[in-house]
Design a protein around this motif. Structure first.
Motif, PDB file in Angstrom:
ATOM      1  N   PHE A  53      45.314  36.028  35.964  1.00 46.90           N
ATOM      2  CA  PHE A  53      44.064  36.737  35.643  1.00 46.90           C
ATOM      3  C   PHE A  53      43.458  36.169  34.359  1.00 46.90           C
ATOM      4  O   PHE A  53      42.283  35.830  34.301  1.00 46.90           O
ATOM      5  CB  PHE A  53      44.385  38.225  35.465  1.00 46.90           C
ATOM      6  CG  PHE A  53      43.176  39.091  35.166  1.00 46.90           C
ATOM      7  CD1 PHE A  53      42.646  39.928  36.136  1.00 46.90           C
ATOM      8  CD2 PHE A  53      42.584  39.084  33.914  1.00 46.90           C
ATOM      9  CE1 PHE A  53      41.546  40.730  35.867  1.00 46.90           C
ATOM     10  CE2 PHE A  53      41.483  39.888  33.636  1.00 46.90           C
ATOM     11  CZ  PHE A  53      40.961  40.710  34.615  1.00 46.90           C
TER      12      PHE A  53
ATOM     13  N   GLU B 217      40.692  46.029  24.286  1.00 46.97           N
ATOM     14  CA  GLU B 217      40.982  44.663  24.707  1.00 46.97           C
ATOM     15  C   GLU B 217      40.341  43.632  23.805  1.00 46.97           C
ATOM     16  O   GLU B 217      40.640  42.454  23.894  1.00 46.97           O
ATOM     17  CB  GLU B 217      40.515  44.446  26.139  1.00 46.97           C
ATOM     18  CG  GLU B 217      41.398  45.164  27.122  1.00 46.97           C
ATOM     19  CD  GLU B 217      41.002  44.842  28.531  1.00 46.97           C
ATOM     20  OE1 GLU B 217      40.815  43.665  28.826  1.00 46.97           O
ATOM     21  OE2 GLU B 217      40.877  45.777  29.329  1.00 46.97           O
TER      22      GLU B 217
ATOM     23  N   HIS C  37      34.848  40.267  34.515  1.00 51.56           N
ATOM     24  CA  HIS C  37      36.197  40.780  34.263  1.00 51.56           C
ATOM     25  C   HIS C  37      36.615  41.756  35.383  1.00 51.56           C
ATOM     26  O   HIS C  37      37.717  41.654  35.928  1.00 51.56           O
ATOM     27  CB  HIS C  37      36.224  41.471  32.898  1.00 51.56           C
ATOM     28  CG  HIS C  37      37.560  42.046  32.548  1.00 51.56           C
ATOM     29  ND1 HIS C  37      38.463  41.399  31.725  1.00 51.56           N
ATOM     30  CD2 HIS C  37      38.161  43.202  32.912  1.00 51.56           C
ATOM     31  CE1 HIS C  37      39.546  42.141  31.597  1.00 51.56           C
ATOM     32  NE2 HIS C  37      39.394  43.237  32.312  1.00 51.56           N
TER      33      HIS C  37
HETATM   34 ZN   LIG Z   1      40.793  44.752  32.823  1.00 46.14          ZN
END
Ligand SMILES: [Zn+2]
Length: 259
Positions: free
Chosen positions: A239, A6, A216
């Motif tokens: 989100f 990510e 997160h």
């Molecule tokens: Zn995540």
């Protein structure tokens, strides 16, 4: 889930899980009067017409998941299917037969069987059933929130107070067994647990990085996964928007790259 991937720029490649569900189903359907053993015998004959049929045994087993397995040993073909599929319609069991026998004999089977099977497992009622089975049958070891140097409960409650008006119900909190660098944090909704990489249980690691990972995962608690057919939207737009409210976000992400 927050992993090191990510931290990379987000690609725009097509979601491999996305299927075109609007096309008409091109496959024949299983005959409804077939028993599971008859389904396996028929599919096996279709895939391997010249192979003499082995003795076939199909068992439904109590599992905490939807896993199935197949084995051929001294002329006996044993298929073990998770009992969550016991009441599945014949076309689903047929699809699974193609998938398992294809794997066993290394034969390519039409992708539509796998799609049909996965679509069924992804149905809302099936997901609920599986979640429940996991909760009841699966046991998951989670360490307590108290690490050698840091306490996850304290961090959770501080963030809960600062960013969620103290409204998030506290899940189980634990440290991963190993100090993983690629899986920094993980929220498991079926066990309602947030697991944080042991790598952060270290007073020399910046607290900001740990706080960001916890934040997160808390957002996953706040924004449950949006299921869309076969597509799972884990990091939705709302989100991402909420994530941007984290102060010193860029700094925190930089710190994660240097763990
Ligand atoms: Zn995540």
């Amino acid at each position: 889930m927050l992993n090191s991937k990510e931290m990379q720029p987000r690609g725009s490649s097509a979601d491999p899980d996305a299927y075109d569900l609007t096309r008409p189903e091109p496959l024949q359907s299983a005959l409804f009067f077939e028993t599971p053993i008859e389904i396996y015998a028929r599919v096996l004959q279709e895939l391997k017409p010249r192979t003499p049929l082995p003795e076939i045994r199909v068992e439904f087993r109590r599992y905490a998941n939807a896993n199935s397995s197949i084995r051929l040993e001294s002329g006996l073909l044993t298929v073990k299917i998770a009992d969550v599929l016991e009441g599945a319609p014949a076309p689903i069991l047929e699809s699974l037969a193609y998938i398992l026998l294809g794997k066993l004999y290394r034969k390519t089977v039409p992708g539509a069987y796998e799609r049909r099977y996965r679509l069924y497992l992804n149905r809302r009622d099936m997901r609920q059933k599986l979640n429940l089975m996991r909760q009841i049958r699966g046991r998951k070891f989670v360490s307590g929130p108290e690490g050698a140097h840091r306490n996850l409960e304290e961090i959770f409650e501080r963030l809960n107070h600062d960013f969620f008006d103290g409204l998030l119900g506290r899940p189980q909190l634990g440290w991963s067994r190993l100090p993983s660098r690629c899986m920094l944090g993980h929220f498991d909704p079926s066990h309602n647990v947030i697991v944080i990489s042991r790598i952060f249980d270290d007073s020399k690691k910046p607290l900001l990085a740990l706080e960001y990972v916890m934040f997160h995962e808390m957002l996953h608690l706040r924004f449950p996964v949006d299921h869309h057919g076969l597509r799972r939207r884990v990091h939705t737009r709302e989100f991402r928007q909420a994530e941007r409210t984290f102060p010193r976000l860029a700094e925190a992400k930089e710190l994660l790259k240097k763990l």
